[in-house]
Design a protein around this motif. Sequence first.
Motif, PDB file in Angstrom:
ATOM      1  N   GLY A  94     -11.584  -4.269   7.750  1.00 61.81           N
ATOM      2  CA  GLY A  94     -11.080  -3.031   7.983  1.00 61.81           C
ATOM      3  C   GLY A  94     -10.520  -2.164   7.166  1.00 61.81           C
ATOM      4  O   GLY A  94     -11.136  -2.188   6.019  1.00 61.81           O
ATOM      5  N   ARG A  95      -9.715  -1.326   7.485  1.00 59.14           N
ATOM      6  CA  ARG A  95      -9.118  -0.093   6.727  1.00 59.14           C
ATOM      7  C   ARG A  95      -7.668  -0.356   6.499  1.00 59.14           C
ATOM      8  O   ARG A  95      -6.879  -0.677   7.491  1.00 59.14           O
ATOM      9  N   LEU A  96      -7.071  -0.402   5.191  1.00 58.82           N
ATOM     10  CA  LEU A  96      -5.473  -0.231   5.166  1.00 58.82           C
ATOM     11  C   LEU A  96      -5.048   0.611   6.084  1.00 58.82           C
ATOM     12  O   LEU A  96      -5.388   1.887   6.244  1.00 58.82           O
ATOM     13  N   TYR A  97      -4.144   0.439   6.805  1.00 64.48           N
ATOM     14  CA  TYR A  97      -3.448   1.331   7.866  1.00 64.48           C
ATOM     15  C   TYR A  97      -1.784   1.608   7.368  1.00 64.48           C
ATOM     16  O   TYR A  97      -1.194   0.775   7.469  1.00 64.48           O
ATOM     17  N   CYS A 136       1.380  -5.675   4.928  1.00 64.42           N
ATOM     18  CA  CYS A 136       0.608  -4.278   5.371  1.00 64.42           C
ATOM     19  C   CYS A 136      -0.143  -4.779   6.663  1.00 64.42           C
ATOM     20  O   CYS A 136       0.153  -5.633   7.260  1.00 64.42           O
ATOM     21  N   LYS A 137      -0.468  -3.533   6.944  1.00 62.30           N
ATOM     22  CA  LYS A 137      -1.439  -3.533   8.341  1.00 62.30           C
ATOM     23  C   LYS A 137      -2.834  -3.217   7.940  1.00 62.30           C
ATOM     24  O   LYS A 137      -3.192  -2.384   7.140  1.00 62.30           O
ATOM     25  N   GLY A 182     -15.349  -0.173  20.072  1.00 59.74           N
ATOM     26  CA  GLY A 182     -15.089   0.905  19.293  1.00 59.74           C
ATOM     27  C   GLY A 182     -13.421   1.084  19.197  1.00 59.74           C
ATOM     28  O   GLY A 182     -13.066   2.109  18.668  1.00 59.74           O
ATOM     29  N   ASP A 183     -12.832   0.331  19.884  1.00 57.90           N
ATOM     30  CA  ASP A 183     -11.352   0.441  19.514  1.00 57.90           C
ATOM     31  C   ASP A 183     -10.893  -0.249  18.561  1.00 57.90           C
ATOM     32  O   ASP A 183     -11.696  -1.172  17.984  1.00 57.90           O
ATOM     33  N   GLY A 184      -9.688   0.067  18.027  1.00 53.65           N
ATOM     34  CA  GLY A 184      -9.200  -0.613  16.817  1.00 53.65           C
ATOM     35  C   GLY A 184      -8.176  -1.717  17.332  1.00 53.65           C
ATOM     36  O   GLY A 184      -7.257  -1.702  18.152  1.00 53.65           O
ATOM     37  N   ILE A 185      -7.834  -2.585  16.478  1.00 50.73           N
ATOM     38  CA  ILE A 185      -6.988  -3.569  16.428  1.00 50.73           C
ATOM     39  C   ILE A 185      -6.233  -3.873  15.256  1.00 50.73           C
ATOM     40  O   ILE A 185      -6.959  -3.760  14.314  1.00 50.73           O
ATOM     41  N   ILE A 186      -4.897  -3.842  15.464  1.00 49.83           N
ATOM     42  CA  ILE A 186      -3.926  -3.913  14.166  1.00 49.83           C
ATOM     43  C   ILE A 186      -4.053  -5.306  13.784  1.00 49.83           C
ATOM     44  O   ILE A 186      -3.517  -6.133  14.625  1.00 49.83           O
ATOM     45  N   CYS A 187      -3.969  -5.608  12.715  1.00 44.21           N
ATOM     46  CA  CYS A 187      -3.622  -6.915  12.146  1.00 44.21           C
ATOM     47  C   CYS A 187      -2.475  -6.765  11.094  1.00 44.21           C
ATOM     48  O   CYS A 187      -2.599  -5.983   9.933  1.00 44.21           O
ATOM     49  N   ASN A 188      -1.569  -7.322  11.294  1.00 41.36           N
ATOM     50  CA  ASN A 188      -0.448  -7.717  10.327  1.00 41.36           C
ATOM     51  C   ASN A 188      -0.630  -8.698   9.323  1.00 41.36           C
ATOM     52  O   ASN A 188      -0.877  -9.797   9.457  1.00 41.36           O
ATOM     53  N   VAL A 189      -0.424  -8.220   7.732  1.00 36.30           N
ATOM     54  CA  VAL A 189      -0.953  -9.033   6.903  1.00 36.30           C
ATOM     55  C   VAL A 189       0.360  -9.475   5.940  1.00 36.30           C
ATOM     56  O   VAL A 189       1.278  -8.502   5.915  1.00 36.30           O
ATOM     57  N   ILE A 190       0.439 -10.623   5.621  1.00 35.36           N
ATOM     58  CA  ILE A 190       1.428 -10.990   4.591  1.00 35.36           C
ATOM     59  C   ILE A 190       0.625 -11.651   3.508  1.00 35.36           C
ATOM     60  O   ILE A 190      -0.256 -12.637   3.711  1.00 35.36           O
ATOM     61  N   ALA A 191       1.100 -11.536   2.447  1.00 36.43           N
ATOM     62  CA  ALA A 191       0.480 -12.128   0.998  1.00 36.43           C
ATOM     63  C   ALA A 191       1.391 -12.668   0.305  1.00 36.43           C
ATOM     64  O   ALA A 191       2.230 -12.111  -0.232  1.00 36.43           O
ATOM     65  N   ALA A 195      -8.001   2.576   2.579  1.00 38.47           N
ATOM     66  CA  ALA A 195      -9.001   1.954   1.727  1.00 38.47           C
ATOM     67  C   ALA A 195      -9.583   0.762   2.542  1.00 38.47           C
ATOM     68  O   ALA A 195      -9.160   0.252   3.559  1.00 38.47           O
ATOM     69  N   SER A 196     -10.933   0.608   2.441  1.00 39.66           N
ATOM     70  CA  SER A 196     -11.497  -0.572   2.922  1.00 39.66           C
ATOM     71  C   SER A 196     -11.298  -1.830   2.244  1.00 39.66           C
ATOM     72  O   SER A 196     -11.253  -1.860   1.115  1.00 39.66           O
ATOM     73  N   VAL A 197     -11.031  -2.920   3.088  1.00 40.75           N
ATOM     74  CA  VAL A 197     -10.658  -4.065   2.612  1.00 40.75           C
ATOM     75  C   VAL A 197     -11.036  -5.309   3.516  1.00 40.75           C
ATOM     76  O   VAL A 197     -11.285  -5.115   4.719  1.00 40.75           O
ATOM     77  N   SER A 198     -11.544  -6.588   3.073  1.00 37.95           N
ATOM     78  CA  SER A 198     -11.688  -7.732   3.681  1.00 37.95           C
ATOM     79  C   SER A 198     -10.713  -8.749   3.109  1.00 37.95           C
ATOM     80  O   SER A 198     -10.536  -8.791   1.823  1.00 37.95           O
TER      81      SER A 198
END
Length: 102
Positions: free
Chosen positions: A8-11, A28-29, A37-46, A62-65
Motif C-alpha cells: 500500500g502507501r504510507l499514510y 506508521c500506518k 476500491g475502499d482502503g483499509i488502514i494497517c497499523n505497523v510496528i517495526a 510512498a509505496s511500500v510492501s
Amino acid sequence: MIDALIAGRLYGIAEQRTGHAGSSYVTCKVKAMTDDGDGIICNVIAFNDVVREALLGLEDGASVSLSGALTPKVWTDKQGNARPALDLVAHSILTLSQSASE
C-alpha cells in the motif's frame, strides 16, 4: 496471528519511539486498497533496525510492501459501524528504492 504480505502507501510519516526498557521501534500506518476500491488502514510496528531505518526514510504516500505477523481487528466508528483494522509487526520491507529484511 497470520504471516502476511501487505502492499500500500504510507499514510502520514513513520515515527520513531522508545519503549520502557529503552528499546527503539518505529510505528506508521499503511493504507492498502481492497478489491471494492475502499482502503483499509494497517497499523505497523517495526523493531528490526533495517526495517525501522527504511520506514523512517519514506515520505507520506510512498509505496511500500511489508511482511510480518498480522492481527486482524474490528473497531467501531462514530456512527456505530463496525470497521476492519489490521495490526502488523513488520519483519521485512520492500520499497521502490530498496529492499531489506531481518
